[in-house]
Design an enzyme around this catalytic site. Structure first.
Site, mmCIF file in Angstrom:
data_model
loop_
_atom_site.group_PDB
_atom_site.id
_atom_site.type_symbol
_atom_site.label_atom_id
_atom_site.label_comp_id
_atom_site.label_asym_id
_atom_site.label_seq_id
_atom_site.Cartn_x
_atom_site.Cartn_y
_atom_site.Cartn_z
ATOM 1 N N ASP A 1 0.819 -1.219 0.000
ATOM 2 C CA ASP A 1 0.000 0.000 0.000
ATOM 3 C C ASP A 1 0.852 1.268 0.000
ATOM 4 O O ASP A 1 0.470 2.297 0.551
ATOM 5 C CB ASP A 1 -0.967 0.023 1.198
ATOM 6 C CG ASP A 1 -1.872 -1.189 1.194
ATOM 7 O OD1 ASP A 1 -2.304 -1.591 0.100
ATOM 8 O OD2 ASP A 1 -2.142 -1.736 2.273
ATOM 9 N N HIS B 1 -4.936 -1.871 -5.582
ATOM 10 C CA HIS B 1 -4.164 -0.752 -6.121
ATOM 11 C C HIS B 1 -5.147 0.333 -6.560
ATOM 12 O O HIS B 1 -5.966 0.106 -7.435
ATOM 13 C CB HIS B 1 -3.302 -1.201 -7.312
ATOM 14 C CG HIS B 1 -2.244 -2.197 -6.922
ATOM 15 N ND1 HIS B 1 -1.403 -2.778 -7.829
ATOM 16 C CD2 HIS B 1 -1.900 -2.699 -5.715
ATOM 17 C CE1 HIS B 1 -0.571 -3.596 -7.196
ATOM 18 N NE2 HIS B 1 -0.859 -3.573 -5.912
HETATM 19 P P1 GDP Z 1 -0.670 0.084 -3.615
HETATM 20 O O1 GDP Z 1 -1.308 -1.132 -3.066
HETATM 21 O O2 GDP Z 1 0.793 0.161 -3.344
HETATM 22 O O3 GDP Z 1 -0.990 0.327 -5.056
HETATM 23 O O4 GDP Z 1 -1.291 1.320 -2.806
HETATM 24 P P2 GDP Z 1 -2.864 1.553 -2.468
HETATM 25 O O5 GDP Z 1 -3.530 1.989 -3.706
HETATM 26 O O6 GDP Z 1 -3.411 0.398 -1.734
HETATM 27 O O7 GDP Z 1 -2.746 2.728 -1.390
HETATM 28 C C1 GDP Z 1 -2.226 3.954 -1.714
HETATM 29 C C2 GDP Z 1 -3.322 5.006 -1.516
HETATM 30 O O8 GDP Z 1 -2.742 6.285 -1.459
HETATM 31 C C3 GDP Z 1 -4.314 5.069 -2.651
HETATM 32 O O9 GDP Z 1 -5.569 5.404 -2.132
HETATM 33 C C4 GDP Z 1 -3.795 6.185 -3.548
HETATM 34 O O10 GDP Z 1 -4.810 6.833 -4.274
HETATM 35 C C5 GDP Z 1 -3.203 7.102 -2.521
HETATM 36 N N1 GDP Z 1 -2.008 7.842 -2.942
HETATM 37 C C6 GDP Z 1 -0.993 7.425 -3.723
HETATM 38 N N2 GDP Z 1 -0.028 8.362 -3.788
HETATM 39 C C7 GDP Z 1 -0.447 9.395 -3.010
HETATM 40 C C8 GDP Z 1 0.121 10.666 -2.618
HETATM 41 O O11 GDP Z 1 1.236 11.014 -2.993
HETATM 42 N N3 GDP Z 1 -0.627 11.436 -1.776
HETATM 43 C C9 GDP Z 1 -1.846 11.065 -1.315
HETATM 44 N N4 GDP Z 1 -2.485 11.884 -0.492
HETATM 45 N N5 GDP Z 1 -2.411 9.885 -1.651
HETATM 46 C C10 GDP Z 1 -1.712 9.070 -2.477
HETATM 47 MG MG MG Z 2 -2.858 -1.658 -1.832
#
Ligand code: GDP
Ligand code: MG
Length: 427
Positions: free
Chosen positions: A12, A40
């Site tokens: 995440d 994601h």
């Molecule tokens: P993944 O599993 O690594 O793809 O990550 P997730 O999608 O589960 O969690 C990351 C969350 O943070 C998601 O809701 C994204 O939309 C959000 N996100 C990603 N990058 C940023 C950022 O730079 N700032 C903020 N505020 N949110 C972000």
């Molecule tokens: Mg995730």
């Protein structure tokens, strides 16, 4: 150019968001492990999407996505995911998605087994997502699985299912349950039919792509600390999430990676059970969880949160062989007056700078330093220069303790909320 986008910590970190951003220069995006236990989240001009099984490259019109041989695929879930994307204006067809004939099907009985075991464990739970992932990877190593390619050969498939169901029932009977082979065959027919046109030999496809000098991106699920071999056992996932596995799990083991971009969140979060040394509790934790929207994309579970963790992050960078680092969600920290950072662990009165053997983690305490916050919104910053002084200091502090260069910083969830770090800016 072959590049992997991987998680350095507990998952995440924002991998999906980074794949969406960086795939503009890539022709192919491959998921190489895991199943629908991933979540994601991607936000771009087309909307907000949560992807569990499909590679995040699916949102780009000119990208071909591959679900590799290392994946475990829940067909019903995949069908629902394709439908949800279609409703959001994204078409998934055999032209933009291919599925490895060697990928494994995660069956309803694997989900059932996962739930029964997690219930049995009660207070000693592993924190499973209850999506059947542990059982299906175990089946794989027992050589008792149905592969996507088997859907192409229906008579052989039926016998195979009958044999597998007979074997699984030895276990289920001890729980007073039983599964029916015909029901499983019907399930495979109903949900498999839709995906038959997608099934291909991904080795051949990826070798051809390489010959044609196409750029291939590998999208990981979870982070290094959840890797089955190198994570915090037994609180890991059941697959190899690390970049070294990407060529194998893509279905084309001869591919070589040119670069590995490690995604690191500006603070820590983890889902599920297990030691989490840098964990924050109480109001401080709740404040950060709310600010960062730290709730699981796949399960909705509140994520545990903590300060940036240097020992865990350096270890993750090593395990991932990351050649560069992208920091995400630093904008979330704008709301904190003082920012806690776990600079090392303390074990039996001694300072540990290196991540220890997992068994010791329960007895490690975090050594926390507080850095000054910057108290203003940075989500529109387009360069390092534009950041407030304390945000610059925070990034420099991170860089000083890390074993790979930070090259990109994300300041928001939207595709365009990021900037590249120029050489020397963090010195
Ligand atoms: P993944 O599993 O690594 O793809 O990550 P997730 O999608 O589960 O969690 C990351 C969350 O943070 C998601 O809701 C994204 O939309 C959000 N996100 C990603 N990058 C940023 C950022 O730079 N700032 C903020 N505020 N949110 C972000
Ligand atoms: Mg995730």
């Amino acid at each position: 150019m072959n590049t992997a986008i991987v998680g350095i910590n507990w998952g995440d970190e924002g991998k999906g968001r980074m794949v969406d951003l960086l795939s503009s220069d890539f022709d192919v995006v491959v998921r190489y492990q895991g199943g629908n236990n991933a979540g994601h989240t991607v936000i771009n001009e087309k909307g907000k999407f949560i992807l569990n099984l499909l590679p995040s490259g699916i949102l780009r019109d000119d990208v071909t996505c591959v679900m590799g041989s290392g994946m475990v695929i829940d067909l019903k879930h995949l069908s629902g995911e394709v439908k949800r994307l279609y409703e959001g204006g994204i078409s998934v067809t055999p032209r933009n998605l291919i599925i490895s004939d060697r990928a494994v099907i995660c069956m309803p009985y694997d989900v059932m087994q996962d739930c029964l075991e997690e219930d049995r464990l009660q207070g000693k739970k592993f924190g499973s997502t209850r999506r059947g992932i542990g059982p299906i990877y175990s089946d794989k190593y027992m050589k008792k699985t149905i592969h996507m390619g088997d859907l192409l050969y229906s008579t052989k498939l039926e016998q195979k299912v009958k044999d597998l169901v007979e074997w699984k029932n030895l276990l289920f009977k001890s729980y007073g349950k039983e599964i029916d082979a015909d029901e499983m065959i019907d399930y495979l027919k109903q949900y498999g039919k839709e995906f038959v046109p997608y099934i291909k030999d991904t080795n051949k496809f990826l070798l051809d792509a390489q010959k044609q000098k196409k750029n291939i991106m590998f999208e990981a699920q979870l982070g290094a600390l959840k890797d089955i071999d190198f994570g915090i056992t037994p609180y890991t996932s059941s697959s190899n999430v690390i970049s070294a596995y990407a060529p194998i799990g893509s279905g084309c083991p001869s591919l070589k990676l040119d670069s590995v971009i490690g995604i690191v969140k500006a603070y820590s979060s983890a889902v599920g059970e297990g030691p989490f040394v840098c964990e924050m509790f109480g109001d401080e934790a709740e404040f950060l969880r709310q600010a960062g929207g730290e709730y699981g994309a796949a399960t909705g579970r509140p994520r545990r949160v903590g300060g940036f963790d240097f020992p865990a992050t350096r270890y993750g960078i090593d395990m991932q062989a990351a050649t560069e680092i992208a920091i995400t969600k630093i904008d979330v920290l704008s709301k904190l007056d003082k920012i806690p950072v776990c600079v090392a662990y303390e074990f039996e009165g001694k300072r540990l700078d290196d991540f220890p053997y997992p068994e010791l983690l329960d007895d490690c305490k975090p050594i926390i330093e507080y850095l000054d916050g910057w108290g203003e919104d940075i989500s529109n910053c387009k360069s390092f220069e534009e950041l407030p002084k304390n945000a610059k200091e925070y990034l420099k502090f991170l860089q000083k303790g890390l074993n790979a260069p930070i090259t990109l910083v994300s300041v928001g969830a939207d595709r365009e909320q990021y900037f590249y770090v120029k050489k020397g800016e963090l010195d």
